[in-house]
Enzyme design. Sequence first.
Site, PDB file in Angstrom:
ATOM      1  N   HIS A  72      -5.371  -9.256   3.159  1.00  0.00           N
ATOM      2  CA  HIS A  72      -6.812  -9.023   3.212  1.00  0.00           C
ATOM      3  C   HIS A  72      -7.591 -10.272   3.610  1.00  0.00           C
ATOM      4  O   HIS A  72      -7.094 -11.395   3.511  1.00  0.00           O
ATOM      5  CB  HIS A  72      -7.294  -8.518   1.852  1.00  0.00           C
ATOM      6  CG  HIS A  72      -6.737  -7.172   1.500  1.00  0.00           C
ATOM      7  ND1 HIS A  72      -7.363  -5.999   1.846  1.00  0.00           N
ATOM      8  CD2 HIS A  72      -5.600  -6.820   0.855  1.00  0.00           C
ATOM      9  CE1 HIS A  72      -6.643  -4.973   1.413  1.00  0.00           C
ATOM     10  NE2 HIS A  72      -5.562  -5.446   0.810  1.00  0.00           N
ATOM     11  N   HIS A 129      -5.530  -2.400 -11.658  1.00  0.00           N
ATOM     12  CA  HIS A 129      -5.254  -3.499 -10.741  1.00  0.00           C
ATOM     13  C   HIS A 129      -5.131  -4.793 -11.538  1.00  0.00           C
ATOM     14  O   HIS A 129      -5.851  -5.012 -12.507  1.00  0.00           O
ATOM     15  CB  HIS A 129      -6.398  -3.621  -9.720  1.00  0.00           C
ATOM     16  CG  HIS A 129      -6.240  -4.765  -8.786  1.00  0.00           C
ATOM     17  ND1 HIS A 129      -5.250  -4.803  -7.824  1.00  0.00           N
ATOM     18  CD2 HIS A 129      -6.911  -5.928  -8.683  1.00  0.00           C
ATOM     19  CE1 HIS A 129      -5.337  -5.940  -7.162  1.00  0.00           C
ATOM     20  NE2 HIS A 129      -6.346  -6.632  -7.662  1.00  0.00           N
ATOM     21  N   HIS A 162       0.837  -1.206   0.000  1.00  0.00           N
ATOM     22  CA  HIS A 162       0.000   0.000   0.000  1.00  0.00           C
ATOM     23  C   HIS A 162       0.865   1.247   0.000  1.00  0.00           C
ATOM     24  O   HIS A 162       2.047   1.209   0.341  1.00  0.00           O
ATOM     25  CB  HIS A 162      -0.968  -0.044   1.179  1.00  0.00           C
ATOM     26  CG  HIS A 162      -2.098  -1.018   0.947  1.00  0.00           C
ATOM     27  ND1 HIS A 162      -3.392  -0.619   0.759  1.00  0.00           N
ATOM     28  CD2 HIS A 162      -2.101  -2.366   0.843  1.00  0.00           C
ATOM     29  CE1 HIS A 162      -4.154  -1.682   0.556  1.00  0.00           C
ATOM     30  NE2 HIS A 162      -3.392  -2.762   0.608  1.00  0.00           N
ATOM     31  N   HIS A 220      -3.561   0.779  -2.877  1.00  0.00           N
ATOM     32  CA  HIS A 220      -2.432   0.021  -3.422  1.00  0.00           C
ATOM     33  C   HIS A 220      -1.381   0.989  -3.957  1.00  0.00           C
ATOM     34  O   HIS A 220      -1.708   2.018  -4.533  1.00  0.00           O
ATOM     35  CB  HIS A 220      -2.873  -0.882  -4.566  1.00  0.00           C
ATOM     36  CG  HIS A 220      -3.845  -1.942  -4.146  1.00  0.00           C
ATOM     37  ND1 HIS A 220      -4.391  -2.827  -5.039  1.00  0.00           N
ATOM     38  CD2 HIS A 220      -4.349  -2.280  -2.937  1.00  0.00           C
ATOM     39  CE1 HIS A 220      -5.197  -3.654  -4.400  1.00  0.00           C
ATOM     40  NE2 HIS A 220      -5.195  -3.321  -3.117  1.00  0.00           N
ATOM     41  N   ARG A 259      -8.799  -5.461   5.969  1.00  0.00           N
ATOM     42  CA  ARG A 259      -7.346  -5.511   6.176  1.00  0.00           C
ATOM     43  C   ARG A 259      -7.072  -6.215   7.505  1.00  0.00           C
ATOM     44  O   ARG A 259      -7.473  -5.731   8.549  1.00  0.00           O
ATOM     45  CB  ARG A 259      -6.786  -4.090   6.162  1.00  0.00           C
ATOM     46  CG  ARG A 259      -7.059  -3.393   4.838  1.00  0.00           C
ATOM     47  CD  ARG A 259      -6.775  -1.916   4.874  1.00  0.00           C
ATOM     48  NE  ARG A 259      -7.119  -1.312   3.596  1.00  0.00           N
ATOM     49  CZ  ARG A 259      -6.509  -0.269   3.068  1.00  0.00           C
ATOM     50  NH1 ARG A 259      -5.534   0.332   3.711  1.00  0.00           N
ATOM     51  NH2 ARG A 259      -6.888   0.197   1.899  1.00  0.00           N
ATOM     52  N   ASP A 264       0.568  -4.771  -6.450  1.00  0.00           N
ATOM     53  CA  ASP A 264      -0.242  -5.985  -6.615  1.00  0.00           C
ATOM     54  C   ASP A 264       0.622  -7.235  -6.460  1.00  0.00           C
ATOM     55  O   ASP A 264       1.442  -7.553  -7.314  1.00  0.00           O
ATOM     56  CB  ASP A 264      -0.927  -6.000  -7.983  1.00  0.00           C
ATOM     57  CG  ASP A 264      -2.019  -4.970  -8.108  1.00  0.00           C
ATOM     58  OD1 ASP A 264      -2.520  -4.493  -7.075  1.00  0.00           O
ATOM     59  OD2 ASP A 264      -2.379  -4.637  -9.259  1.00  0.00           O
TER      60      ASP A 264
END
Length: 180
Positions: A153, A104, A80, A96, A170, A116
Amino acid sequence: MKKMFVLTAFIFAAFGMTAQTSATGDHNESKQIDHAICVLYPTLGNKVTGIIHFTRVEGGVKITADVQNLSKGKHGIHIHEYGDCSASDGNSAGGHYNPAVKIHGAPVDDNRHIGDMGNIEADESGKGLLEYVDKTLTLDGPNSIIGRAVIVHANEDDLKTQPTGNAGARLPCGVIGIAK
């Protein structure tokens, strides 16, 4: 006269700081970083912990992750934009890491966020291991991941839903730092 004194003092202070930084070797612009580490700490109400190593290798950066206390199955994992895990839900880490403003995707895609990392899969005991070489990540330079956060996640990253992969809450958060 007073303005000239302030300007002169500022120039000497700036020069002195530059000379001091260079003399002590604390200036990292030209230093190559070969190994970084991220220790994951649980967000509020979660128990997920772990450690991730980022090691410079030929062809990119090798990622080795060992995460505990996950539910069985796949979980999205991303770098992140901010190295800030101060919010109890991990939202202070931002979105991200995506300095090139791409869509993404999967870690093997050319058109993807730098952050990613795909999914980490946990077994029945809640342990998830991930190991691969990422050709996009960098440990130094303008798009370095040093000082950014890693989030795991609650759900699987579907690798297509914009901008997050629909990966959910998260669970842990950790900041990437330079390893010894």
